[in-house]
Design an enzyme around this catalytic site. Structure first.
Site, PDB file in Angstrom:
ATOM      1  N   TYR A   1       1.073  -1.438  -0.021  1.00  0.00           N
ATOM      2  CA  TYR A   1      -0.140   0.197  -0.270  1.00  0.00           C
ATOM      3  C   TYR A   1       1.116   1.220  -0.274  1.00  0.00           C
ATOM      4  CZ  TYR A   1      -3.298   3.466   1.780  1.00  0.00           C
ATOM      5  OH  TYR A   1      -3.940   4.892   2.259  1.00  0.00           O
TER       6      TYR A   1
ATOM      7  N   LYS B   1       1.188   3.879  -3.032  1.00  0.00           N
ATOM      8  CA  LYS B   1       0.628   5.301  -2.672  1.00  0.00           C
ATOM      9  C   LYS B   1       2.710   6.038  -2.582  1.00  0.00           C
ATOM     10  CE  LYS B   1      -3.107   5.662  -2.344  1.00  0.00           C
ATOM     11  NZ  LYS B   1      -4.107   6.005  -2.760  1.00  0.00           N
TER      12      LYS B   1
END
Lengths: 231, 231
Positions: free
Chosen positions: A138, A142
Site C-alpha cells: 500500500y 501511494k
C-alpha cells in the site's frame, strides 16, 4: 455553460459523495467505475483500469465530445501486511491494480480530456509520507502516486496549459466500510467525505483557492475539524 | 562454508557483472532472470515476476535448501515519455512490470531466503529523487522502489533479523546498450558496472562497511571517479 466533473472511482463512497455535491451545484458529472453510478449524468462501467479499457473510455468520451474542468481519482484500496505475510504477493498485485493503475489512468484521462485551467486531483496517503512496513505494498503504491502528482505538476507533463495537479492525502475517511472494520475508533478524528467533497468544489469553482500545483495535502481531522496541510 | 549471492536480473549487464565478481571471490551464485546465466552456479529461468513464477522459484530454492547472504535486484528498465505520449499507457505497464514487480519480488525472496545478517539491495534511480515528467512512469515506479527500500529497513518488515536493506540510485550505467543509445555522451561520467559490483562485494563481505539500513545511495561518477552519497 455548465462545468464538468469526471471521476475515476465515481461509485465508491468518496466518489459518490463528490458526484452528489457537484451535481447539486449544477455541474455535469461523469463517473467511471467498475459499477455504474446511476446518480451521475454519465456513467461508464469498466472491468479494469488497463490500457484497453481506458482506450474504450477514451472513445466514448471523444464520441460525445466530453471534456472536464475537474478530474478526480477517488479509486483505490488498502491491504495490510509486510513482506513475509502469506498474502504478500497478492497484496502487491491488488495495490498496484487498485491504487497505481487508477492513478496513472487518471493522468491519461487528464491528458486527453482536462480543459485548460482545469484541476486534477489524485488520492495519495498521509501514511506513505513515512515508511510503511506493516502495509508495505500500500505505502509503496501511494508513494508512487505522490511522485506522479509532482511530475504531473511540471509544465511538460502532458496535461493542458494552466491546469493544476494536487494530491489529497487522507488518514482515515469516515466511510461505512471503515466504521465496520474499526468500530471502536474515535470517529471525531476521521475525515467526513462531505468535507473533502466541499474542499474539491471550492478548488474547482474558485481557481485562486487552489493549492500550488504538485502539492501533497495531508488531510488531518481532530475533534471534527479538518485541515489541509501541504507537505 | 561459502556464502551465497542471489540476483533477480542475473543475466543483464549489471547482474552478470556482479555474478562474475562474486564467483571470482568464491561465492556461490544464484541467477534468476528471463534467460539463463550459464556462468552462474544456479540459474533459474522465469517468464515473468508474477506470483506464480515467484512461487515456482520459491519451491526450487526450498527443495535445494538454498539460502543467500546477499540478495540483489538488478532487474529493471527505462521508458521515457509524459502522460500525453501515444505510448504512455504501454510505458506504465512496462515500468510496473520491469521495475516494480521485480523490486517487490526481490523483497519476497528476501523474506524467504535471506540469511540473518544478510544484505538486500534494490535498484532505485537518482532521477526519481525529483519529479520526472519526461519519464513519468519510470520515475513513479522508482519512487515506489525507494519507499519499499525504506519500509524493508524497518524492524517489522518481514526480513530476517539484523539484515540490511539498501538502495542504489544510479544515474547512467556504462553498458553496451547505453553506449549504443547515447553514443555522444561523456563516458567518463557514466558508472562502470565493475564499480558497483565491487561496492556490493565490499558491503557483502565487510558488514561494518554497509550503509545504514534504508539508505538511498546516489551513485555519481565524475571523471571516472564514483561516489556513493546517502540521500
Amino acid at each position: 455553460m455548465s462545468k464538468n466533473l469526471l471521476i475515476l472511482g465515481g461509485s465508491g463512497a468518496l466518489g459518490s459523495e463528490i458526484i452528489t455535491l457537484f451535481k447539486n451545484k449544477g455541474w455535469k458529472t461523469i463517473s467511471i467505475d467498475f459499477r455504474d453510478n446511476t446518480k451521475s449524468d454519465i456513467s461508464i462501467s469498466i472491468t479494469s483500469t488497463n490500457a484497453s479499457e481506458l482506450h474504450r473510455v477514451e472513445e466514448i468520451l471523444k464520441s460525445t465530445n466530453t471534456k472536464a474542468d475537474t478530474i478526480v481519482c477517488a479509486a483505490g484500496g488498502w491491504v495490510g501486511g509486510n513482506a513475509a505475510d502469506e498474502g504478500y504477493l497478492g497484496s502487491v498485485q491488488k495495490m498496484i491494480d487498485m491504487n497505481l493503475y487508477s492513478a496513472f489512468g487518471t493522468a491519461f484521462l487528464g491528458s486527453k480530456f482536462l480543459n485548460e485551467n482545469g484541476l486534477l486531483v489524485l488520492t495519495g496517503a498521509n501514511a506513505a509520507l513515512q515508511p510503511t512496513s506493516f502495509m508495505i505494498a500500500y505505502g509503496a503504491t501511494k508513494a508512487a502516486t505522490h511522485h506522479l502528482i509532482k511530475s504531473l505538476a511540471q509544465p511538460d507533463s502532458g496535461l493542458p496549459n494552466n491546469s493544476t495537479t494536487v494530491g489529497i492525502l487522507p488518514i482515515t475517511l469516515d466511510t461505512p466500510i471503515n466504521r465496520t472494520a474499526m468500530p471502536n475508533s474515535n470517529f471525531d478524528d476521521w475525515t467526513p467525505l462531505s468535507d473533502i467533497a466541499n474542499k474539491l468544489y471550492e478548488w474547482s469553482s474558485i481557481p485562486e483557492s487552489r493549492p500550488t500545483g504538485g502539492s501533497l495535502l495531508s488531510i488531518i481531522t481532530k475533534n471534527k475539524v479538518t485541515t489541509y496541510t501541504p507537505q
